[in-house]
Structures are given as C-alpha cells and as structure tokens.
Write an enzyme that holds these catalytic residues in place. Structure first.
Site, PDB file in Angstrom:
ATOM      1  N   LYS A 116      28.698 -73.151  70.192  1.00  0.00           N
ATOM      2  CA  LYS A 116      29.165 -74.502  69.864  1.00  0.00           C
ATOM      3  C   LYS A 116      29.947 -75.124  71.010  1.00  0.00           C
ATOM      4  CE  LYS A 116      28.423 -74.755  65.030  1.00  0.00           C
ATOM      5  NZ  LYS A 116      28.769 -75.162  63.685  1.00  0.00           N
ATOM      6  N   LYS A 198      17.660 -71.140  65.656  1.00  0.00           N
ATOM      7  CA  LYS A 198      17.946 -71.251  64.215  1.00  0.00           C
ATOM      8  C   LYS A 198      17.768 -72.701  63.733  1.00  0.00           C
ATOM      9  CE  LYS A 198      22.359 -71.790  62.562  1.00  0.00           C
ATOM     10  NZ  LYS A 198      23.389 -71.767  61.533  1.00  0.00           N
ATOM     11  N   LYS A 201      21.387 -77.958  60.607  1.00  0.00           N
ATOM     12  CA  LYS A 201      21.472 -79.342  60.119  1.00  0.00           C
ATOM     13  C   LYS A 201      22.038 -80.281  61.165  1.00  0.00           C
ATOM     14  CE  LYS A 201      24.878 -77.942  56.702  1.00  0.00           C
ATOM     15  NZ  LYS A 201      26.022 -77.282  57.342  1.00  0.00           N
TER      16      LYS A 201
END
Ligand code: ATP
Ligand code: LTN
Length: 334
Positions: A116, A198, A201
């Site tokens: 992230k 992966k 969203k």
C-alpha cells in the site's frame, strides 16, 4: 447436559468501496455459514479504511452500505453482533497499548504495508504502518478463537498471535490465541485483467473486478473480457494459466464442481462458452443478495438500529477486556 461453549468468531471488512467477488468468496460468504456453529461478531472496519485517503461523504455512505450488504448476504442480527468499528471506542484504547508492545521491525515486515505504501507514495501515513496493531486489538479485545479472512490477511493474523503471546508472557494470561480460518477454495480471487494480482475493490481498472452490485449485463461483459491465454483449453494450471484457473476457482465455488469435472464439462469447447457459464453462476448467486440489498438499504432506520444494538453488545465485551488490560499494564484506576 450442559451445552459446550461455542467458539467465538470475529472478522472485519473495510468500507473502502462496494464489496467485490473476491471479498464475497474469500470472506463474506463464509461469515453467514459460520453463524450456525459459532458465536459471531462482524465488524465494518471504518477506522482501518482511514489509512487510505477517503472522501468523508463516500466513507459514511460506504459504511452503511457495507452493513446492508452483510445483512443481505445472510448475517442475522438476531444471532450475530454486527457493528461499526469506530462505534466501539475500546478498540482504539487497546490499540495504543498494543502499539507500545509491538516492534518497529515486526511492522516493517508486513507485505500489505509495503504494497500500500508503494501504491500511495504520497500518503505513507503512520496509521498505515500501525494498522496491524489495530487489527490485533479488534481480534484480541473479544478473545476471538477463530478469524475468517482471505489468504492476504494471514500475515496480520500471525502478528496478532505474536502480540497476544508476548502480552500474556509479559503480564499474565489475558488474551485467547486466535486461529486464522482461511478456506482453501477461493482464498485468493485474482484480478480479471491481471490474474497474477489479487482482485481488489480499490483497483483503478473497473474491468478487473466484479462488484456485488454489478448488473447481470456488467458481470457478463467483464467475464467476457477477462484475460485468459491462447491455449484454448479449460485446464487448471495456476502457474501457466492463471486467468483460466482463477475462473475455474470461481465456477467451482458457486457450482460445487471440482476442477476435474469442470475440465470434462468444457472439453472441446472454447473459452467463450466457459466464460459465459462462469458469469452465469455469479449472476445466479448474486441475484437474491442484490434484491435483499436493495430492500434493506432502502430502510436506513433499520440498518442504523441494527448497528446501534450491535455496538452496544460489542462494547459490553470489549470494555471489560480493555479495563483488564489497562489495569494489568499499570494504568491507575480510581
Ligand atoms: P482494498 O482494495 O481497499 O484493499 P480489499 O478488497 O482487499 O480492500 P478488505 O476490506 O481489505 O478488501 O478485505 C475484506 C476481506 O476480504 C478480508 O478477509 C480479505 O482477506 C478478503 N479478500 C479481499 N480480497 C480478496 C480476494 N481477492 N480473494 C479472496 N479474499 C479476499
Ligand atoms: N485488515 C482486514 C480488515 C480487518 C479485519 C479485522 C479482519 C480489520 N480488522 C479483524 C479480521 C479481523 C482486511 O481485510 N484488510
């Protein structure tokens, strides 16, 4: 005969957007089933969502939508406690103590943090770094026995266990050691566009994920565009055929068919037929959930009442743990 004490479950999902097919298969689908057997607490992790910049109005809306979607997917407030993380302030109170009992080096090794921060280089904030301590607090505060999550959360679960064990050794036995509960089938659903990544969203490419609110038409189109390979044979091989294998996993979860049966079903047929069947299995599974979701979301007052009751019930358990921990670490109580 006295009934055996049920094991306790705690899990959370971030309201960072509408849930994807990956969230459903990896987490939410199992949550409803687990209510049969366990004492369950399910949480919308809004504080965790703040580790990435959120538009305030959107975060508020997504939080209520997340709760409505969980209800639509079968979470029954008569049997389980459904609540919003920030409504139980004890989580953040325990978080501080756990932060002070977790090493910088341990947090530096977390792959989600590394991923992230690479994705949002302009916002590598301290919350993103200490995120696993708050997640440990979420779990340990309820003395959860089992934590159902997708495969990507395994590392955070291991850290929660280390934090629990260290605390128990340093002070005295306080926390239950939580076990991860990761179902093999569908632990990691991949992006439809880059099947080695992966499904997420927060991906910028809307064709990479299926949302639980997508229309049948959108679902069909996204599967038809899904990246496969040039072999033209429906065969499981995650190394060389990650796209096809991912589609097979999805189809397998929704139809209950094993890979060998899927291979036989599509022998001699092209990817077109296969993709259509996969899409249809998703459309059929999502249809009743989507109908329920629309109905529940229209009744805001109902959703809010469930969340209020849920927070009160959760706080009754959580506050006791926090008081105990505060006492054990030597914070003066009057
Ligand atoms: P974001 O894109 O904002 O990072 P996310 O889609 O990864 O979010 P989370 O809220 O972080 O979703 O995860 C909720 C649950 O869904 C977790 O248990 C996580 O392991 C599971 N999950 C998320 N993505 C997948 C996936 N692609 N396959 C299987 N499980 C998944
Ligand atoms: N970190 C989780 C969401 C989450 C969670 C939890 C999951 C927050 N707190 C406690 C299980 C238990 C994620 O899905 N990214």
């Amino acid at each position: 005969m006295e009934e055996m004490k049920k094991k306790r479950i705690l899990s959370g999902i971030q309201p960072t957007g509408t849930f994807t097919l990956g969230n459903y298969i990896g987490a939410v689908r199992n949550w409803a089933v687990m209510q049969e057997q366990f004492e369950c607490l399910y949480m919308v992790a809004d504080l965790h969502a703040l580790t990435v910049r959120q538009e305030p109005a959107a975060l508020r809306a997504h939080t209520r939508e997340a709760a409505a979607m969980l209800l639509a997917a079968g979470i029954d407030p008569a049997r389980s406690i459904l609540f919003v993380q920030s409504h139980v302030p004890s989580h953040t109170m325990l978080n501080w103590v756990l932060c002070c009992n977790t090493q910088f080096g341990e947090l530096s090794r977390m792959t989600q943090y590394k991923d992230k921060s690479a994705k949002h280089p302009d916002n590598v904030n301290a919350g993103l770094f200490t995120y696993p301590c708050l997640m440990a607090a979420d779990i340990l505060i309820y003395n959860a026995d089992l934590v159902p999550v997708g495969g990507d959360q395994k590392q955070h679960l291991e850290l929660s266990r280390n934090i629990a064990q260290r605390f128990n050794n340093t002070y005295s036995p306080t926390f239950t050691m939580p076990e991860p509960y990761i179902t093999k089938a569908g632990a990691k659903i991949m992006s439809l566009q880059e099947p080695t990544k992966k499904m997420s969203k927060s991906d910028t490419n809307a064709n990479s994920f299926i949302l639980m609110t997508d229309t049948p038409d959108q679902i069909m189109k996204k599967f038809k565009r899904a990246v496969t390979d040039s072999e033209g044979v429906v065969r499981a091989d995650s190394e060389n055929k990650p796209g096809v294998t991912n589609l097979m996993s999805i189809y397998s979860v929704f139809t209950g068919k094993e890979f060998s049966r899927i291979e036989a079903e599509f022998a001699g047929k092209g990817y077109g037929d296969f993709k259509e069947a996969v899409a249809q299995s998703v459309i059929d599974t999502f249809r009743p959930i989507q109908e329920e979701y629309a109905r529940i979301l229209a009744d805001k007052a109902y959703v809010d009442q469930v969340l209020k009751d849920g927070a009160a019930a959760a706080a009754r358990i959580a506050d006791r743990t926090t008081a105990k921990v505060y006492r054990k670490v030597g914070l003066l109580q009057l």
